[in-house]
Design a protein around this motif. Structure first.
Motif, short mmCIF file in Angstrom:
data_model
loop_
_atom_site.label_atom_id
_atom_site.label_comp_id
_atom_site.label_asym_id
_atom_site.label_seq_id
_atom_site.Cartn_x
_atom_site.Cartn_y
_atom_site.Cartn_z
N LYS A 6 0.85 -1.34 0.07
CA LYS A 6 -0.07 0.07 0.02
C LYS A 6 0.97 1.32 0.13
CE LYS A 6 -4.00 -1.92 2.13
NZ LYS A 6 -5.17 -1.75 3.24
N PHE A 7 0.74 2.30 -0.68
CA PHE A 7 1.03 3.35 -0.67
C PHE A 7 0.18 4.75 -0.27
CE2 PHE A 7 3.02 0.84 -3.93
CZ PHE A 7 4.03 1.16 -3.77
N PHE A 8 0.79 5.72 0.55
CA PHE A 8 -0.25 6.70 1.03
C PHE A 8 0.03 7.89 0.69
CE2 PHE A 8 -1.15 2.87 3.45
CZ PHE A 8 -2.58 2.84 3.64
N ALA A 9 -1.04 9.01 0.80
CA ALA A 9 -0.69 10.51 0.61
C ALA A 9 0.20 10.85 -0.62
CB ALA A 9 0.08 10.92 1.73
N ALA A 50 5.87 0.20 6.94
CA ALA A 50 5.27 -0.43 8.02
C ALA A 50 5.17 -1.86 7.40
CB ALA A 50 4.15 0.14 8.38
N ASN A 52 2.64 -5.06 8.42
CA ASN A 52 1.51 -5.46 9.02
C ASN A 52 1.07 -4.48 10.03
OD1 ASN A 52 1.46 -7.90 7.64
ND2 ASN A 52 2.79 -8.85 8.93
N MET A 53 1.16 -3.10 9.48
CA MET A 53 0.72 -1.99 10.32
C MET A 53 1.36 -1.62 11.70
SD MET A 53 -3.14 -3.06 9.85
CE MET A 53 -2.73 -4.70 9.23
N ALA A 54 2.94 -2.35 11.85
CA ALA A 54 3.83 -1.80 12.67
C ALA A 54 4.89 -0.97 11.88
CB ALA A 54 4.25 -2.82 13.75
N TYR A 55 5.32 -0.01 12.51
CA TYR A 55 6.49 0.46 11.84
C TYR A 55 7.67 -0.42 11.78
CZ TYR A 55 4.72 5.50 12.04
OH TYR A 55 3.78 6.63 11.96
N GLU A 67 1.42 -7.47 4.87
CA GLU A 67 1.01 -6.10 4.27
C GLU A 67 2.11 -5.05 4.56
OE1 GLU A 67 -3.32 -4.90 4.33
OE2 GLU A 67 -2.29 -3.21 5.32
N ALA A 69 3.74 -1.24 3.80
CA ALA A 69 2.98 -0.10 3.37
C ALA A 69 4.03 0.95 3.52
CB ALA A 69 1.95 0.48 4.64
N PHE A 71 4.89 5.28 3.10
CA PHE A 71 4.09 6.51 3.48
C PHE A 71 5.35 7.79 3.94
CE2 PHE A 71 3.17 3.86 6.74
CZ PHE A 71 3.73 4.14 7.86
N PRO A 72 4.68 8.80 3.43
CA PRO A 72 5.70 10.12 3.79
C PRO A 72 5.71 10.42 5.37
CG PRO A 72 3.49 10.83 2.83
CD PRO A 72 3.51 9.36 2.90
N PRO A 73 6.39 11.17 5.87
CA PRO A 73 6.19 11.76 7.35
C PRO A 73 4.59 12.10 7.53
CG PRO A 73 8.01 12.92 6.45
CD PRO A 73 7.31 11.98 5.04
N VAL A 74 4.29 11.78 8.81
CA VAL A 74 2.85 11.86 9.56
C VAL A 74 2.48 13.13 9.85
CG1 VAL A 74 2.79 9.41 9.77
CG2 VAL A 74 3.23 11.03 11.60
N GLU B 53 -5.62 12.37 5.17
CA GLU B 53 -5.88 10.94 4.90
C GLU B 53 -5.46 10.20 5.97
OE1 GLU B 53 -3.97 10.32 0.79
OE2 GLU B 53 -3.66 8.12 1.39
N TYR B 55 -4.31 5.66 7.29
CA TYR B 55 -4.27 4.31 6.85
C TYR B 55 -5.10 3.59 8.12
CZ TYR B 55 -1.29 0.08 6.67
OH TYR B 55 -0.76 -1.40 6.29
N MET B 58 -3.97 0.52 10.47
CA MET B 58 -2.56 0.92 11.32
C MET B 58 -3.07 2.25 12.22
SD MET B 58 0.98 1.80 10.27
CE MET B 58 2.35 2.50 11.29
N ALA B 122 1.45 8.78 14.52
CA ALA B 122 -0.03 8.22 14.00
C ALA B 122 0.12 8.59 12.49
CB ALA B 122 -1.21 8.85 14.74
N PHE B 124 -1.49 9.62 9.74
CA PHE B 124 -2.52 10.80 9.19
C PHE B 124 -1.50 11.62 8.35
CE2 PHE B 124 -4.39 10.11 13.20
CZ PHE B 124 -5.97 9.68 12.65
N TRP B 125 -2.25 12.18 7.09
CA TRP B 125 -1.47 12.94 6.22
C TRP B 125 -2.42 14.09 5.84
CZ3 TRP B 125 -1.57 7.81 5.67
CH2 TRP B 125 -0.36 7.02 6.04
N TRP B 136 0.41 18.97 0.23
CA TRP B 136 0.72 18.32 1.21
C TRP B 136 1.32 18.76 2.30
CZ3 TRP B 136 -2.19 13.79 1.69
CH2 TRP B 136 -2.50 13.41 0.68
#
Lengths: 79, 143
Positions: A6-9, A50, A52-55, A67, A69, A71-74, B53, B55, B58, B122, B124-125, B136
């Motif tokens: 998965k990829f986000f943002a 991540a 399985n949803m753990a960093y 799984e 993932a 993603f960029p910095p939160v 956005e 995840y 997670m 957490a 979120f973006w 962004w």
């Protein structure tokens, strides 16, 4: 082994999709998964990942069914 | 211990009241809460709206986990996190963290821990709509 990716943002915008599946036929790391899933696109600095949803870290090993993932910095919460 | 993700506007004061109503009266002497609200400006620009956005799996797991950590670290009667996702407008609450304890120190410290951990890690973006288009927040210098 088969993995969900998965990829986000901004990363999903850069890659052009939000999720995919990859097949890996030998021991591999998160970094290998990036290369397979993106066709070798350059990973932006500060990309987080991540398993399985753990960093996780880019050199962590992956297992069948994981799984992964990227993603960029939160930026949750507020100021 | 409750962590909720909300896709629409929520009222933080109603969320607090709902938890309070379920607590045994006379046991908690303190409730500390933090409410984060969307501003209409950021790093010198007008911000008209924001898309948040996340995840989902997670994020839920992460928020549940920091509630558990807070309960282990401080003497809490209860704690609560509510976080928005989706389209958000200036003035809308984005996040609520709260902690109930017998005394204020534990409530304050746990409440701060929840918001700081959430903000730092957490998944979120934020994507802001400004006068010059979308951006962004993680790509914005001085965010």
């Amino acid at each position: 082994m088969q993995l969900k990716v998965k990829f986000f943002a901004s990363l999903s915008e850069q890659i052009g999709f939000t999720d995919t599946t990859v097949d890996v036929d030998k021991p591999a790391t998160v970094s290998d998964v990036w290369n397979l899933a993106t066709g070798g696109q350059t990973m932006p600095v500060n990309t987080l990942c991540a398993i399985n949803m753990a960093y996780a870290r880019l050199d962590d090993s992956i297992s069948n069914g994981d799984e992964i993932a990227f993603f960029p910095p939160v930026t949750g919460g507020n100021a | 211990m409750t962590a909720l993700l909300r896709g629409g506007v929520f009222d933080p004061w109603q969320e607090l009241a709902r938890i309070e109503a379920g607590l045994v009266k006379g046991k908690h002497g303190a409730c500390a809460s933090f409410v984060g609200t969307m501003r209409d400006f950021n790093v010198g620009d007008n911000v008209h709206s924001m898309s948040l956005e996340h995840y989902p799996e997670m994020t839920q797991q992460f928020l549940d986990n920091i509630c558990t950590q807070a309960a282990r670290r401080w003497n809490l009667i209860d704690c609560l996190i509510v976080h928005r996702y989706g389209e958000i407008n200036p003035g809308d609450p984005i996040v609520l963290t709260a902690a109930w304890s017998a005394h204020r120190a534990d409530a304050f410290d746990a409440c701060r821990f929840l918001i700081e951990e959430l903000k730092a890690r957490a998944p979120f973006w934020k994507k802001e709509l400004t006068d010059s288009g979308e951006r962004w927040v993680h790509d914005t210098p001085g965010k």
